[in-house]
Design a protein around this motif. Structure first.
Motif, PDB file in Angstrom:
ATOM      1  N   SER A 168       0.822  -1.217   0.000  1.00 17.98           N
ATOM      2  CA  SER A 168       0.000   0.000   0.000  1.00 17.98           C
ATOM      3  C   SER A 168       0.853   1.263   0.000  1.00 17.98           C
ATOM      4  N   ASP A 169       2.084   1.185   0.480  1.00 23.47           N
ATOM      5  CA  ASP A 169       2.892   2.388   0.606  1.00 23.47           C
ATOM      6  C   ASP A 169       4.381   2.107   0.777  1.00 23.47           C
ATOM      7  N   ILE A 170       4.787   1.624   1.966  1.00 22.60           N
ATOM      8  CA  ILE A 170       6.221   1.734   2.307  1.00 22.60           C
ATOM      9  C   ILE A 170       7.158   0.817   1.525  1.00 22.60           C
ATOM     10  N   VAL A 191      21.865   5.562   3.419  1.00 23.52           N
ATOM     11  CA  VAL A 191      20.431   5.743   3.694  1.00 23.52           C
ATOM     12  C   VAL A 191      20.277   6.377   5.068  1.00 23.52           C
ATOM     13  N   TRP A 192      19.738   7.600   5.093  1.00 16.27           N
ATOM     14  CA  TRP A 192      19.443   8.263   6.375  1.00 16.27           C
ATOM     15  C   TRP A 192      18.058   7.834   6.842  1.00 16.27           C
ATOM     16  N   GLY A 193      17.953   7.326   8.053  1.00 20.73           N
ATOM     17  CA  GLY A 193      16.669   6.903   8.596  1.00 20.73           C
ATOM     18  C   GLY A 193      16.473   5.399   8.435  1.00 20.73           C
ATOM     19  N   CYS A 194      16.368   4.687   9.548  1.00 18.37           N
ATOM     20  CA  CYS A 194      16.132   3.231   9.514  1.00 18.37           C
ATOM     21  C   CYS A 194      14.743   2.915  10.029  1.00 18.37           C
ATOM     22  N   ALA A 215      23.756   2.605   6.572  1.00 23.72           N
ATOM     23  CA  ALA A 215      22.497   3.120   7.111  1.00 23.72           C
ATOM     24  C   ALA A 215      22.759   3.966   8.352  1.00 23.72           C
ATOM     25  N   ILE A 216      21.996   5.044   8.489  1.00 24.10           N
ATOM     26  CA  ILE A 216      22.237   6.025   9.556  1.00 24.10           C
ATOM     27  C   ILE A 216      20.966   6.224  10.375  1.00 24.10           C
ATOM     28  N   ASP A 217      21.079   6.132  11.689  1.00 28.69           N
ATOM     29  CA  ASP A 217      19.967   6.383  12.608  1.00 28.69           C
ATOM     30  C   ASP A 217      20.588   6.506  13.984  1.00 28.69           C
ATOM     31  N   GLU A 221      17.549  -0.605  18.011  1.00 29.11           N
ATOM     32  CA  GLU A 221      16.763  -1.688  17.406  1.00 29.11           C
ATOM     33  C   GLU A 221      16.652  -1.491  15.892  1.00 29.11           C
ATOM     34  N   ARG A 222      16.530  -0.246  15.457  1.00 31.30           N
ATOM     35  CA  ARG A 222      16.399   0.021  14.025  1.00 31.30           C
ATOM     36  C   ARG A 222      17.736  -0.193  13.306  1.00 31.30           C
ATOM     37  N   LEU A 223      18.833   0.191  13.959  1.00 26.91           N
ATOM     38  CA  LEU A 223      20.159  -0.047  13.364  1.00 26.91           C
ATOM     39  C   LEU A 223      20.422  -1.555  13.277  1.00 26.91           C
ATOM     40  N   ASP A 236      25.619   5.332  13.987  1.00 27.47           N
ATOM     41  CA  ASP A 236      24.747   5.950  14.985  1.00 27.47           C
ATOM     42  C   ASP A 236      25.086   7.443  15.016  1.00 27.47           C
ATOM     43  N   TYR A 237      24.171   8.257  14.469  1.00 26.84           N
ATOM     44  CA  TYR A 237      24.518   9.685  14.309  1.00 26.84           C
ATOM     45  C   TYR A 237      24.635  10.417  15.644  1.00 26.84           C
ATOM     46  N   SER A 238      24.100   9.814  16.712  1.00 22.16           N
ATOM     47  CA  SER A 238      24.214  10.498  18.009  1.00 22.16           C
ATOM     48  C   SER A 238      25.568  10.217  18.665  1.00 22.16           C
ATOM     49  N   ARG A 280      19.914  17.573  16.556  1.00 21.45           N
ATOM     50  CA  ARG A 280      19.661  16.568  15.511  1.00 21.45           C
ATOM     51  C   ARG A 280      20.082  17.132  14.157  1.00 21.45           C
ATOM     52  N   PRO A 281      20.926  16.387  13.414  1.00 28.26           N
ATOM     53  CA  PRO A 281      21.385  16.938  12.129  1.00 28.26           C
ATOM     54  C   PRO A 281      20.252  17.078  11.114  1.00 28.26           C
ATOM     55  N   TYR A 282      20.365  18.124  10.301  1.00 24.12           N
ATOM     56  CA  TYR A 282      19.419  18.379   9.216  1.00 24.12           C
ATOM     57  C   TYR A 282      19.869  17.495   8.049  1.00 24.12           C
ATOM     58  N   GLN A 326       6.048  11.923  -3.825  1.00 24.35           N
ATOM     59  CA  GLN A 326       5.216  10.889  -3.225  1.00 24.35           C
ATOM     60  C   GLN A 326       5.279   9.706  -4.192  1.00 24.35           C
ATOM     61  N   THR A 327       5.136   8.522  -3.660  1.00 26.38           N
ATOM     62  CA  THR A 327       5.362   7.324  -4.475  1.00 26.38           C
ATOM     63  C   THR A 327       4.244   7.084  -5.487  1.00 26.38           C
ATOM     64  N   HIS A 328       4.637   6.685  -6.696  1.00 23.70           N
ATOM     65  CA  HIS A 328       3.657   6.331  -7.732  1.00 23.70           C
ATOM     66  C   HIS A 328       3.264   4.858  -7.527  1.00 23.70           C
TER      67      HIS A 328
HETATM   68  P1  NAD Z   1       9.844   6.838  10.942  1.00 25.15           P
HETATM   69  O1  NAD Z   1       9.503   8.075  11.678  1.00 25.15           O
HETATM   70  O2  NAD Z   1       9.470   5.533  11.555  1.00 25.15           O
HETATM   71  O3  NAD Z   1      11.411   6.767  10.670  1.00 25.15           O
HETATM   72  C1  NAD Z   1      12.251   7.879  10.582  1.00 25.15           C
HETATM   73  C2  NAD Z   1      13.624   7.483  11.124  1.00 25.15           C
HETATM   74  O4  NAD Z   1      14.543   8.548  10.917  1.00 25.15           O
HETATM   75  C3  NAD Z   1      13.619   7.191  12.618  1.00 25.15           C
HETATM   76  O5  NAD Z   1      14.133   5.905  12.880  1.00 25.15           O
HETATM   77  C4  NAD Z   1      14.509   8.308  13.199  1.00 25.15           C
HETATM   78  O6  NAD Z   1      15.232   7.895  14.356  1.00 25.15           O
HETATM   79  C5  NAD Z   1      15.426   8.596  12.024  1.00 25.15           C
HETATM   80  N1  NAD Z   1      16.077   9.911  12.072  1.00 25.15           N
HETATM   81  C6  NAD Z   1      15.621  11.081  12.588  1.00 25.15           C
HETATM   82  N2  NAD Z   1      16.514  12.059  12.427  1.00 25.15           N
HETATM   83  C7  NAD Z   1      17.578  11.506  11.780  1.00 25.15           C
HETATM   84  C8  NAD Z   1      18.821  12.022  11.330  1.00 25.15           C
HETATM   85  N3  NAD Z   1      19.154  13.311  11.511  1.00 25.15           N
HETATM   86  N4  NAD Z   1      19.685  11.175  10.700  1.00 25.15           N
HETATM   87  C9  NAD Z   1      19.351   9.851  10.507  1.00 25.15           C
HETATM   88  N5  NAD Z   1      18.177   9.317  10.927  1.00 25.15           N
HETATM   89  C10 NAD Z   1      17.301  10.130  11.543  1.00 25.15           C
HETATM   90  O7  NAD Z   1       9.198   7.006   9.505  1.00 25.15           O
HETATM   91  P2  NAD Z   1       9.034   6.078   8.191  1.00 25.15           P
HETATM   92  O8  NAD Z   1       7.701   5.439   8.230  1.00 25.15           O
HETATM   93  O9  NAD Z   1      10.216   5.234   7.980  1.00 25.15           O
HETATM   94  O10 NAD Z   1       8.978   7.223   7.087  1.00 25.15           O
HETATM   95  C11 NAD Z   1      10.151   7.954   6.786  1.00 25.15           C
HETATM   96  C12 NAD Z   1       9.828   9.169   5.944  1.00 25.15           C
HETATM   97  O11 NAD Z   1       9.277   8.736   4.693  1.00 25.15           O
HETATM   98  C13 NAD Z   1       8.774  10.104   6.568  1.00 25.15           C
HETATM   99  O12 NAD Z   1       9.114  11.430   6.260  1.00 25.15           O
HETATM  100  C14 NAD Z   1       7.521   9.724   5.824  1.00 25.15           C
HETATM  101  O13 NAD Z   1       6.592  10.789   5.801  1.00 25.15           O
HETATM  102  C15 NAD Z   1       8.082   9.459   4.453  1.00 25.15           C
HETATM  103  N6  NAD Z   1       7.221   8.700   3.554  1.00 25.15           N
HETATM  104  C16 NAD Z   1       7.198   9.107   2.271  1.00 25.15           C
HETATM  105  C17 NAD Z   1       6.425   8.461   1.341  1.00 25.15           C
HETATM  106  C18 NAD Z   1       6.448   8.908  -0.090  1.00 25.15           C
HETATM  107  O14 NAD Z   1       5.537   8.601  -0.834  1.00 25.15           O
HETATM  108  N7  NAD Z   1       7.465   9.610  -0.532  1.00 25.15           N
HETATM  109  C19 NAD Z   1       5.646   7.371   1.734  1.00 25.15           C
HETATM  110  C20 NAD Z   1       5.710   6.936   3.068  1.00 25.15           C
HETATM  111  C21 NAD Z   1       6.507   7.612   3.971  1.00 25.15           C
END
Ligand code: NAD
Ligand code: ZN
Length: 381
Positions: A168-170, A191-194, A215-217, A221-223, A236-238, A280-282, A326-328
């Protein structure tokens, strides 16, 4: 019926609401059997997204059984089991005709609200504010699915709800993120965000032939989960300097492909909502600075309109390519269902929590607080 409704910042409740009915001949009504909470829902939960109204039904990752179809829906019938894409698409405008379903021109009845600031509107989305159509979402017992002849994919096999729900999405979102990263053989992908999207982007990057995935987070548990996919390395970015680690891993060139699977929550305007993490880094800044010259930034992370401080200096001077959106979803369904059917991937592995609709408010809070091992929540109404 019961539904999870938005009542303001971090206030989600289970309410009794009228059952949806067929409104247009291309509608279907689906009885929801499984429905997930997404990182995108957290943008609504935290009230970052304009256009929410008290009482809006949340949810855009649902599946279930068709219980009624409008008279123009001839591809589905009562009793069919379907997964429903979060993007509502007409299937016949220029954008849908070019496989850009999330940019459909016909499905946002409030298009002028989105166009006011962005110039044009993307497609309507389930449960995603009035700016993006004001459609009721799928965290409910029943859902009205507009354009049911275009979106939902029928599941004929014995695969469980948990195995197919994330079509459906992810899963398509992680996959399109990797495709948008333009991965070639021997590439290093960062990949930023796990979170759930990051986990699928990592697995897709390996499927597309990446040589190295980093992968960066900061959540252990997510790492750990990321490390479970092939030879993924983690930062681990922290604890560590992300730029330095990425340079060490790439002979100072920087990763060829950088994927931002974080979005708004690591943008300067939202960081103050995380009081325990003022530094938290941008992510976009860090990714643009780290990326190899001539490399690609892929941005599945959602940015809300108005977050305008993109790091144009490094992007322009290092000749970076940006791909985003947004995803197609509809464009990926058949191909990705096949990867599940033939066992290349088991999307259910990311589920850490399940419950029923009544557990919704507590699950929103746990997922939002990144509590314990909470990576992905599935509710079974
Ligand atoms: P989530 O909130 O579960 O995961 C985000 C992760 O990013 C967390 O694990 C968090 O610890 C980590 N994070 C926060 N700051 C960080 C930093 N500075 N560096 C590295 N990691 C960092 O969310 P999700 O369900 O995985 O969704 C991720 C993103 O994708 C959201 O913005 C969501 O809206 C987006 N999304 C986009 C689409 C699309 O169609 N493009 C579809 C679904 C979700
Ligand atoms: Zn989602």
């Amino acid at each position: 019926m019961q539904a999870l409704r938005w009542h303001g910042e971090q206030d989600v409740r289970v309410d009794d609401v009228p059952k949806p009915e067929i409104e247009k001949p291309t509608d279907a009504i689906v009885e929801i059997t499984a429905t997930a909470i997404c990182g995108s829902d957290l943008h609504l939960y935290n009230d970052f997204m304009p256009g929410m109204q008290e009482g809006d039904i949340l949810g855009h990752e649902p599946m279930g059984e068709v219980v009624e179809v409008g008279e123009e829906v001839d591809n589905l019938r009562e009793g069919d089991r379907v997964v429903i894409p979060f993007t509502i698409s007409c299937g016949s405008c220029w954008f849908c005709g070019n496989d850009m379903y999330s940019l459909c021109d016909e499905t946002n009845p409030n298009a002028e609200m989105a166009a006011e600031s962005m110039g044009h509107s993307p497609a309507g989305l389930f449960g995603f504010s009035h700016t993006l159509g004001g459609y009721d979402g799928g965290q409910a017992e029943y859902l009205r699915v507009p354009h049911a002849d275009v979106g939902p994919i029928k599941i004929d096999s014995n695969l469980s709800d948990e195995e197919v729900l994330f079509l459906s999405d992810i899963y398509p979102t992680g996959y399109m993120a990797a495709e948008n990263a333009e991965i070639e053989e021997n590439d290093t992908v960062a990949v930023w965000g796990c979170g759930p999207v990051g986990q699928f982007a990592i697995q897709s990057a390996w499927m597309m032939g990446a040589d190295q995935v980093i992968a960066i987070d900061r959540i252990p548990e997510r790492l750990d989960m990321a490390q479970g996919h092939a030879d993924t390395q983690v930062i681990d970015y922290s604890e560590e300097d992300v730029y330095d680690r990425l340079m060490d891993a790439t002979d100072d060139y920087g990763p060829d492909r950088c994927i931002d699977a974080v979005g708004s929550e690591a943008h300067s305007t939202c960081v103050d909502t995380v009081p325990d993490e003022p530094d938290r880094p941008y992510v976009i800044q860090q990714a643009a600075k780290s990326c190899r010259k001539g490399g690609t930034l892929s941005i599945p992370g959602v940015y809300i309109d108005g977050m305008d401080d993109a790091p144009m200096g490094p992007i322009m001077n290092k000749a970076l390519t940006i791909n985003t959106g947004q995803t197609h979803v509809q464009a990926y369904l058949d191909e990705l269902l096949e990867t599940i059917e033939d066992g290349q991937i088991d999307p259910s592995e990311i589920i850490t929590h399940t419950g029923d609709l009544d557990d919704g408010p507590e699950m929103y809070q746990r997922f939002n607080d990144k509590e314990d091992d909470c990576v992905k929540v599935v509710l079974e109404p």
